[in-house]
Write an enzyme that holds these catalytic residues in place. Sequence first.
Site, PDB file in Angstrom:
ATOM      1  N   CYS A 158     143.326  20.974  12.288  1.00 42.77           N
ATOM      2  CA  CYS A 158     142.848  20.215  13.449  1.00 42.77           C
ATOM      3  C   CYS A 158     141.330  20.279  13.602  1.00 42.77           C
ATOM      4  CB  CYS A 158     143.531  20.705  14.724  1.00 42.77           C
ATOM      5  SG  CYS A 158     143.406  22.478  15.033  1.00 42.77           S
ATOM      6  N   LYS A 178     139.073  27.116   6.097  1.00 40.67           N
ATOM      7  CA  LYS A 178     139.810  25.843   6.082  1.00 40.67           C
ATOM      8  C   LYS A 178     138.853  24.666   6.219  1.00 40.67           C
ATOM      9  CE  LYS A 178     144.033  27.635   8.232  1.00 40.67           C
ATOM     10  NZ  LYS A 178     144.821  27.633   9.501  1.00 40.67           N
ATOM     11  N   ARG A 186     136.106  30.051  19.841  1.00 40.24           N
ATOM     12  CA  ARG A 186     137.137  29.641  20.803  1.00 40.24           C
ATOM     13  C   ARG A 186     136.516  29.569  22.200  1.00 40.24           C
ATOM     14  NH1 ARG A 186     141.858  27.675  18.869  1.00 40.24           N
ATOM     15  NH2 ARG A 186     142.189  29.508  17.563  1.00 40.24           N
ATOM     16  N   HIS A 232     139.033  19.845  20.495  1.00 38.69           N
ATOM     17  CA  HIS A 232     138.015  20.619  19.796  1.00 38.69           C
ATOM     18  C   HIS A 232     136.692  19.846  19.793  1.00 38.69           C
ATOM     19  CE1 HIS A 232     141.059  23.336  18.681  1.00 38.69           C
ATOM     20  NE2 HIS A 232     141.250  23.011  17.419  1.00 38.69           N
TER      21      HIS A 232
END
Length: 359
Positions: free
Chosen positions: A133, A229, A251, A258
């Site tokens: 994502c 990733k 975070r 995001h």
Amino acid sequence: MAPTGKPTLAVVGATGAVGAVMLQILSQRADIWGEIRLIASPRSAGRKLAVRGEEVEVVALTEDAFDGVDIAMFDVPDEVSAEWAPIAAARGAVVVDNSGAFRMDPDVPLVVPEVNPHAVRTRPRGIVANPNCTTLSMIVALGALHAEFGLRDLVVSSYQAVSGAGRAGVDTLRAQLSLVAGTELGTKPGDVRRAVGDDTGPFPEPVALNVVPWAGSLREDGWSSEEMKVRDESRKILGLPALPVAVTCVRVPVITTHSLTVHARFQGEVTVDGAREILATAPGVVLCDDPAAGEFPTPADVVGTDPTWVGRVRRALDDPTALELFVCGDNLRKGAALNTAQIAELVAAELMGGTSARA
């Protein structure tokens, strides 16, 4: 293929957070499907969920559940996909997998339909992977710029919503917000931590009134799995295996969507006007960029929408070949369910056209 001539679709993990968004998306997009079969763990079997305005009963994940399925979308943990995606493929389904189990497998294409739709046709294992994502929140915009200017290197910082950690992440933030709301917390060292206690959920630190410079699990030399990733997936999607990429994942106390800051260097000199023209016309991108009027993307406005939103487009002060961007993308829609659905639609179009299901 269903008697209607339309492909049969299975949604594996239909009762999860991404699965719930997937069912919404299937009800909103053009209806190209015959039967839609909902599959989940045995404990969820028998539940009824709404899709396309109808109640459909969830069936248990078994080998037989894939009989007659043309395309199976997997929205399940890595270990479940690793076990069951090859089984579904062996039963004749093309699998579109939203987990991390196959993304870097050289025999599994990693597809973003706006960027590399051609890759979907070469799938020797019968599996197509959906990117992470965080990668998806920026790659549609970057892909458009790369196609015009030629990307040379990339520096990214992410500001990731807690729903990226699943329902537990959302529940944790909401619980912590209830503990700190209406207080004077956040003014002394450790006061938020003491109020929250040891229950930080899937995060190593309190996330309410805080930012946590960590997402994922530990990899070599202090990097996190989430950072790796973004690096590895961007290289694969863009077809740039040696692209230098530096990433820091953070975070933040946002439920869903995001955000990322992007510093992108290109092969030659770039202009803001040229970049804005590309972004304004790129499929799947919305340009929202008028700082003088206080207009730029934020998660509070982007959540629940499909595009990648881009703002704060600037040329780097010290490098005429580099651009600075701020991007936002709903991590449950384009970042997960929507991109999976778009891939499935590409495969469906191929199957309806009579092309072999396996390249």
